[in-house]
Design an enzyme around this catalytic site. Structure first.
Site, short mmCIF file in Angstrom:
data_model
loop_
_atom_site.label_atom_id
_atom_site.label_comp_id
_atom_site.label_asym_id
_atom_site.label_seq_id
_atom_site.Cartn_x
_atom_site.Cartn_y
_atom_site.Cartn_z
N TYR A 23 0.74 -1.17 0.03
CA TYR A 23 0.05 0.12 0.06
C TYR A 23 0.80 1.05 -0.01
CZ TYR A 23 -2.90 3.73 2.16
OH TYR A 23 -3.49 4.97 2.44
N1 LIG Z 1 -8.72 7.28 6.16
C1 LIG Z 1 -7.60 7.49 6.40
O1 LIG Z 1 -7.11 7.40 7.73
C2 LIG Z 1 -6.42 7.75 5.33
C3 LIG Z 1 -5.31 7.71 5.94
C4 LIG Z 1 -4.03 8.08 4.79
C5 LIG Z 1 -4.27 7.93 3.42
N2 LIG Z 1 -6.01 7.78 3.23
C6 LIG Z 1 -6.07 7.91 1.85
O2 LIG Z 1 -7.12 8.86 1.69
C7 LIG Z 1 -7.98 8.40 0.44
C8 LIG Z 1 -9.43 8.39 1.06
O3 LIG Z 1 -9.40 7.30 2.12
P1 LIG Z 1 -10.92 7.09 2.93
O4 LIG Z 1 -10.67 6.75 3.98
O5 LIG Z 1 -11.90 7.84 2.42
O6 LIG Z 1 -11.07 5.74 2.21
P2 LIG Z 1 -12.26 4.87 1.43
O7 LIG Z 1 -12.12 3.59 1.05
O8 LIG Z 1 -13.60 5.15 2.51
O9 LIG Z 1 -12.71 5.84 0.21
C9 LIG Z 1 -12.11 5.73 -1.26
C10 LIG Z 1 -13.44 5.68 -1.90
O10 LIG Z 1 -12.69 5.17 -3.43
C11 LIG Z 1 -13.46 4.36 -4.19
N3 LIG Z 1 -12.72 3.57 -4.97
C12 LIG Z 1 -11.59 2.80 -4.74
N4 LIG Z 1 -11.06 2.47 -5.76
C13 LIG Z 1 -11.70 2.98 -6.96
C14 LIG Z 1 -11.49 2.97 -8.22
N5 LIG Z 1 -10.48 2.21 -8.96
N6 LIG Z 1 -12.46 3.72 -8.97
C15 LIG Z 1 -13.29 4.49 -8.66
N7 LIG Z 1 -13.52 4.58 -7.30
C16 LIG Z 1 -12.71 3.77 -6.41
C17 LIG Z 1 -14.17 3.17 -3.38
O11 LIG Z 1 -15.32 2.98 -3.55
C18 LIG Z 1 -14.19 4.37 -2.06
O12 LIG Z 1 -15.62 4.88 -1.88
C19 LIG Z 1 -7.24 7.14 -0.17
O13 LIG Z 1 -6.48 7.48 -0.92
C20 LIG Z 1 -6.44 6.41 0.82
O14 LIG Z 1 -5.53 5.62 0.82
C21 LIG Z 1 -6.87 7.71 4.28
#
Ligand SMILES: NC(=O)c1ccc[n+]([C@@H]2O[C@H](COP(=O)([O-])OP(=O)(O)OC[C@H]3O[C@@H](n4cnc5c(N)ncnc54)[C@H](O)[C@@H]3O)[C@@H](O)[C@H]2O)c1
Length: 322
Positions: free
Chosen positions: A151
């Site tokens: 990741y």
């Molecule tokens: N929540 C955290 O603590 C955290 C920490 C570090 C980084 N991030 C990053 O922040 C971003 C958002 O995270 P989140 O917690 O909201 O995650 P999440 O999984 O709730 O949201 C990601 C969304 O993207 C959509 N998605 C995934 N792959 C896709 C694709 N190929 N095409 C279209 N849609 C797609 C999913 O259906 C989901 O709704 C991500 O990039 C994640 O890696 C989150």
């Protein structure tokens, strides 16, 4: 502004889109509503966004470039790219999902941001890019060449890809390294959701690294506020910038669990386990750069943040018996 938010049905994407709509922006949302976790939760978030006339939603996978091009043709001012395969542990099980969404999907967003001359591309990176560091708190200049899961490797790659495009084609790009974002409408695969769910159902909770983990927990409203400040920043700046988005205070996981127990008025059945492969032991962010750049000031501590999550969880989730 007309803003494209990818991953708009996800945890952070939903909150961000909601705030941007409340500010009267037009938001174009894209999400494939995959089943990495309960798609009903994503649909429920989406239903709230769809109530606003300034929100347009397109359901597709960002690996499909033709569909991305159609959306980019809608004269977008700013792209906030949050769609990705998230989660550290799942990347040990299914690296292919990360390769597809985080590398191929990311490239599609990047190349079309170049083609369509997008004024500002902002995308989600992660604190996981830092791996296990010795010196804390970690600032943006710290080494990111030792990712301990795939990741993190995909997100580090995103930063390098973006940096090269920015230099070659003078693109304004911001990479946001989020540190454990939590709050209402949060992700079911994350600790706060799992612990709350299991404690309420009188099930055991698994605590890895014998409870010695420490995390810089970022409340969702602080995270959204940081993104909005970066979108609206007027300051002249270098083309590619990286920012830590965190609370700036690292907390022990044991303390986090104690607050959950207190809020639920229940004792957890704890099972202490060794460190898991791919788990980072401590995250602690230096947030001076974002503080200076846009006057970011995190304002929600874990006591308040956990309370707000549990209020939401009981009302929206647990009442349905899910
Ligand atoms: N929540 C955290 O603590 C955290 C920490 C570090 C980084 N991030 C990053 O922040 C971003 C958002 O995270 P989140 O917690 O909201 O995650 P999440 O999984 O709730 O949201 C990601 C969304 O993207 C959509 N998605 C995934 N792959 C896709 C694709 N190929 N095409 C279209 N849609 C797609 C999913 O259906 C989901 O709704 C991500 O990039 C994640 O890696 C989150």
């Amino acid at each position: 502004m007309k803003i494209l938010v990818t991953g708009c049905a996800g945890f952070i994407g939903f909150h961000l889109s909601k705030h941007l709509l409340e500010e009267n922006n037009n938001v174009i949302g894209v999400d494939n509503i995959n089943n990495y976790y309960d798609p009903n939760l994503k649909e429920k978030r989406l239903n709230i966004l769809k109530k606003n006339k300034k929100f347009k939603f397109y359901k597709f996978d960002i690996c499909n470039e033709d569909k991305i091009i159609k959306v980019f043709k809608k004269r977008i001012d700013c792209v906030i790219h949050l769609a990705a395969q998230a989660g550290v542990r799942y990347s040990l099980e299914n690296p292919d999902a990360y390769f597809q969404s985080n590398l191929k999907g990311f490239y599609n967003i990047l190349i079309n941001s170049k083609r369509f001359k997008i004024k500002h591309l902002i995308f989600a990176s992660t604190s996981s890019v830092y791996g296990n560091q010795k010196v804390m708190p970690i600032d943006e200049k710290s080494d990111i060449t030792n990712p301990i899961q795939f990741y993190a490797a995909t997100k580090t790659s995103n930063e390098l890809m973006a940096s090269s495009f920015s230099q070659l084609y003078q693109m304004k790009i911001s990479a946001l390294r989020f540190f454990t974002v939590y709050g209402p409408w949060g992700r079911p695969d994350m600790a706060l959701f799992k612990f709350t769910n299991n404690i309420l159902r009188k099930k055991q909770i698994d605590i890895y690294n014998f409870g010695k983990h420490k995390r810089d927990f970022t409340y969702i409203d602080d995270c959204v506020n940081a993104i909005k400040l970066i979108i609206h920043a007027k300051k002249k700046r270098k083309k590619f910038e990286v920012f830590n988005i965190a609370n700036g205070k690292s907390e022990k996981l044991e303390k986090y669990i104690k607050i959950i127990e207190r809020e639920l008025k229940l004792k957890a059945k704890k099972k202490y386990l060794p460190l898991q492969k791919g788990d980072i032991q401590t995250t602690s962010a230096n947030i001076n750069k974002i503080k200076k750049f846009v006057k970011y000031k995190p304002s929600v501590n874990i006591e308040t943040g956990i309370k707000k999550f549990i209020e939401w969880y009981k009302f929206y989730y647990y009442k349905n018996g899910k």
